[in-house]
Design a protein around this motif. Sequence first.
Motif, mmCIF file in Angstrom:
data_model
loop_
_atom_site.group_PDB
_atom_site.id
_atom_site.type_symbol
_atom_site.label_atom_id
_atom_site.label_comp_id
_atom_site.label_asym_id
_atom_site.label_seq_id
_atom_site.Cartn_x
_atom_site.Cartn_y
_atom_site.Cartn_z
ATOM 1 N N TRP A 135 26.183 14.080 17.215
ATOM 2 C CA TRP A 135 25.768 14.734 15.956
ATOM 3 C C TRP A 135 26.675 15.837 15.526
ATOM 4 C CZ3 TRP A 135 23.933 19.867 15.831
ATOM 5 C CH2 TRP A 135 22.638 20.392 14.957
ATOM 6 N N ILE A 136 27.236 16.746 15.760
ATOM 7 C CA ILE A 136 28.383 18.267 15.358
ATOM 8 C C ILE A 136 29.148 17.602 14.463
ATOM 9 C CG2 ILE A 136 30.310 19.651 16.753
ATOM 10 C CD1 ILE A 136 28.240 20.243 19.390
ATOM 11 N N SER A 137 29.637 16.583 15.056
ATOM 12 C CA SER A 137 30.151 16.051 13.937
ATOM 13 C C SER A 137 30.295 16.276 13.000
ATOM 14 C CB SER A 137 31.171 14.702 14.551
ATOM 15 O OG SER A 137 31.728 15.020 15.931
ATOM 16 N N PHE A 138 28.931 15.100 12.869
ATOM 17 C CA PHE A 138 28.059 14.785 11.472
ATOM 18 C C PHE A 138 28.072 15.849 10.848
ATOM 19 C CE2 PHE A 138 28.167 10.308 12.216
ATOM 20 C CZ PHE A 138 27.527 9.874 11.722
ATOM 21 N N LEU A 139 26.673 16.882 11.876
ATOM 22 C CA LEU A 139 26.821 18.152 10.871
ATOM 23 C C LEU A 139 28.213 18.948 10.363
ATOM 24 C CD1 LEU A 139 25.314 20.984 10.312
ATOM 25 C CD2 LEU A 139 26.274 21.999 12.730
ATOM 26 N N VAL A 140 29.427 18.800 11.137
ATOM 27 C CA VAL A 140 30.240 19.384 9.841
ATOM 28 C C VAL A 140 31.142 18.604 9.556
ATOM 29 C CG1 VAL A 140 33.116 20.053 11.272
ATOM 30 C CG2 VAL A 140 31.615 20.583 12.351
ATOM 31 N N ALA A 141 31.499 17.186 8.785
ATOM 32 C CA ALA A 141 31.863 16.515 8.196
ATOM 33 C C ALA A 141 30.578 16.624 6.903
ATOM 34 C CB ALA A 141 31.496 14.848 8.317
ATOM 35 N N GLY A 142 29.637 16.647 7.115
ATOM 36 C CA GLY A 142 28.103 16.537 5.611
ATOM 37 C C GLY A 142 28.947 17.838 5.215
ATOM 38 N N LEU A 143 29.366 19.783 5.986
ATOM 39 C CA LEU A 143 29.344 20.666 5.017
ATOM 40 C C LEU A 143 30.929 20.233 4.612
ATOM 41 C CD1 LEU A 143 29.708 23.962 5.148
ATOM 42 C CD2 LEU A 143 30.030 23.658 6.975
ATOM 43 N N VAL A 144 31.606 19.524 5.624
ATOM 44 C CA VAL A 144 33.154 20.352 4.467
ATOM 45 C C VAL A 144 33.351 18.859 4.009
ATOM 46 C CG1 VAL A 144 35.717 19.681 5.374
ATOM 47 C CG2 VAL A 144 33.845 20.470 6.867
ATOM 48 N N GLY A 145 33.167 17.749 4.024
ATOM 49 C CA GLY A 145 33.136 17.052 2.453
ATOM 50 C C GLY A 145 32.413 16.850 1.570
ATOM 51 N N ALA A 146 31.134 18.181 1.538
ATOM 52 C CA ALA A 146 31.130 18.244 0.254
ATOM 53 C C ALA A 146 31.199 19.931 -0.088
ATOM 54 C CB ALA A 146 29.258 18.713 0.374
ATOM 55 N N GLY A 147 32.154 20.778 1.014
ATOM 56 C CA GLY A 147 32.268 21.609 0.798
ATOM 57 C C GLY A 147 33.866 21.627 0.173
ATOM 58 N N ILE A 148 34.857 20.834 0.531
ATOM 59 C CA ILE A 148 36.522 21.234 -0.442
ATOM 60 C C ILE A 148 36.081 20.979 -1.602
ATOM 61 C CG2 ILE A 148 37.725 19.713 -0.257
ATOM 62 C CD1 ILE A 148 37.493 19.090 2.840
ATOM 63 N N PRO A 149 35.478 20.006 -2.378
ATOM 64 C CA PRO A 149 36.105 19.615 -3.929
ATOM 65 C C PRO A 149 35.222 20.608 -4.511
ATOM 66 C CG PRO A 149 34.477 17.884 -3.246
ATOM 67 C CD PRO A 149 34.707 18.856 -1.768
ATOM 68 N N VAL A 150 34.058 21.607 -3.941
ATOM 69 C CA VAL A 150 33.315 23.136 -4.009
ATOM 70 C C VAL A 150 34.397 24.284 -3.766
ATOM 71 C CG1 VAL A 150 31.775 24.953 -4.029
ATOM 72 C CG2 VAL A 150 30.734 22.447 -4.213
ATOM 73 N N LEU A 151 35.035 23.699 -3.098
ATOM 74 C CA LEU A 151 36.009 25.628 -2.877
ATOM 75 C C LEU A 151 37.658 24.556 -4.125
ATOM 76 C CD1 LEU A 151 37.155 27.492 -0.979
ATOM 77 C CD2 LEU A 151 38.313 26.261 0.707
ATOM 78 N N LEU A 152 38.046 23.961 -3.699
ATOM 79 C CA LEU A 152 39.014 23.153 -4.759
ATOM 80 C C LEU A 152 38.184 24.139 -6.157
ATOM 81 C CD1 LEU A 152 39.951 20.432 -3.181
ATOM 82 C CD2 LEU A 152 41.278 22.370 -3.618
ATOM 83 N N ARG A 153 37.358 23.764 -6.636
ATOM 84 C CA ARG A 153 36.631 23.822 -7.850
ATOM 85 C C ARG A 153 36.988 25.157 -7.785
ATOM 86 N NH1 ARG A 153 31.602 21.907 -10.562
ATOM 87 N NH2 ARG A 153 30.598 23.555 -9.121
ATOM 88 N N ARG A 154 36.335 26.088 -7.323
ATOM 89 C CA ARG A 154 36.413 28.088 -6.949
ATOM 90 C C ARG A 154 37.609 27.925 -7.133
ATOM 91 N NH1 ARG A 154 32.374 30.346 -7.251
ATOM 92 N NH2 ARG A 154 30.060 29.584 -6.365
ATOM 93 N N LEU A 155 38.841 27.271 -7.200
ATOM 94 C CA LEU A 155 40.548 27.581 -6.899
ATOM 95 C C LEU A 155 41.223 27.506 -7.869
ATOM 96 C CD1 LEU A 155 41.276 27.092 -3.147
ATOM 97 C CD2 LEU A 155 40.249 29.634 -4.051
ATOM 98 N N GLY A 156 40.224 26.551 -8.697
ATOM 99 C CA GLY A 156 40.649 26.030 -10.055
ATOM 100 C C GLY A 156 41.330 25.298 -9.893
ATOM 101 N N GLN A 157 41.649 24.346 -9.286
ATOM 102 C CA GLN A 157 42.163 22.807 -8.461
ATOM 103 C C GLN A 157 41.220 22.416 -8.849
ATOM 104 O OE1 GLN A 157 45.564 23.067 -7.800
ATOM 105 N NE2 GLN A 157 45.606 25.011 -8.229
ATOM 106 N N ASP A 158 41.722 20.875 -8.717
ATOM 107 C CA ASP A 158 41.282 19.983 -9.233
ATOM 108 C C ASP A 158 39.805 18.938 -7.870
ATOM 109 O OD1 ASP A 158 40.145 16.683 -9.379
ATOM 110 O OD2 ASP A 158 41.897 15.749 -10.061
#
Length: 522
Positions: free
Chosen positions: A466-489
């Motif tokens: 359950w904890i792993s799914f919570l973190v996976a959803g947060l990180v899987g969705a958050g990484i692309p958004v963070l990279l875009r904010r940093l000006g990366q692909d």
Amino acid sequence: MWSPSRKCGPVGFPIPPGESDRISVTDPVPLGVRNASTTNNTDRLEHAMKFRLPRPSQMPATLRELARRRPVEAEEYLDSHHDAWEQIAGTHPHEAADILEALDEEGAADLLQDLDLVDAGDVLDQMRPEAAADVIEELHPRQAAGLISEMDPDQAADLIGALDPQERTAVLDALDPDTAREVESLLVFAADTAGGMMTTDFAALLADITAAEAIEALRSLHEDLGSNIRYVYVVDDAGRLLGVVAFRDLVFAAPDTSIEQVMTTDLAVVRTDTDREEVAELIQRHTLIAIPVVDSTGTLVGMVKISEAIEGIVAELGEDLTVMVGAGEEESVFTPVSTSVRRRLPWITFNLAVGIVLASVISRFEGTLATYAVLAAYMPVVALLAANSGAQSLAVMIRSMAVGDLPRGRAFRAIRREVIVGLIDGTLIAAMAAGVAAMTIGLFTESGGAEIAPMEIALIVFISVWISFLVAGLVGAGIPVLLRRLGQDPALASNIFLTMVTDIVGMGGYLVVATILLTGTG
């Protein structure tokens, strides 16, 4: 080309004397290629080609599939049937291009040279630039230049851009000066911009001419531009884009009416440095078949056709896929081995570092694993489930960004949505995984080791999944958004970062939960 005296099928494919338009491999002379010099090859074809010779209308598709499965046999057949090959190239350049891409470069070059220049240029237009470049490099630069001169300028520029630097220089030197200048003017633009996608073959008329003069001018332009007359753009004396006029308005306008009076000034326009994603989005939004391209001064320099926009977005999605897993941007099966190794090695090395970190995390729980060795059996289950869930969130976010469905203002809501989905899925999967663990714990427990009660392992697995799914959803969705904010692909090695987090959280979290519940310590 085929001779009128020869018997031909419905679309002009020659049929060798004595053969019907449908021949079985059991016939004495399959495919009509037997003669004194090709008997051995024919015998081999007779055993290898397990299909009936199709009707002429089916010939292009059949030979394309044969070339993909058995390229040697396809090449031998086309070498022996020049009329059929010329007919396919002349009427089905797409199929002919697919056939050449399936053959080895030398054989494809030989077949290409058997065609007249116009047909060969049409076939090259339909080939992928990297594949066409491999074939062109088998030819003498002057031969290559002759074929490239018959191509559309934008396709010719893509092909020449894919050549090795030395070969590129030789081909450009062999081209006639006007064609070379036109191609070089396109090569200065990056492939993922409007300038790199545009063609310089477009219809442009001065604003002060009449409708009658415009129609007459279009008749003259049609011979040179052909299907590239998608729209009629209106420019001033300096070539600056003023508007676009519809064919319907030209036809129904009074002959002496100025086209400036019937043109539309409200039109979508892109600049040469506009990213191909934005180009494709504008074409889709305005339902266009082409979009004009201007430079920094507003001068009309080209147009991007819808076919190029589609190719561009497909290429963009392909790049996202390769970059997401740490392969090189724009890498394909045509990329030189040394280049692929150089691009991939840093990320694989990073993976090695992640593995060492993960090993260090696991080693901190050596006492727990030594006492309850059965815990090791369920560690991969937790990590695998978390990685799969995170990859799903990652794919949804990257796809949404690629097609323009995720503006920056919606990023937080999208992340929240993926976390909620992860929690719901995590609860259901955690319950199932806990049940499976409780039922199978007895199968994995070795004699002599400390036993874990079914309910204990079920609780450990449930909480950690359950904890792993919570973190996976947060990180899987958050990484692309963070990279875009940093000006990366947003796709930049995102799968590698996701795997790092889900492995550490999945396995590390699993061992933390197990240690707390079984020993009472953290």
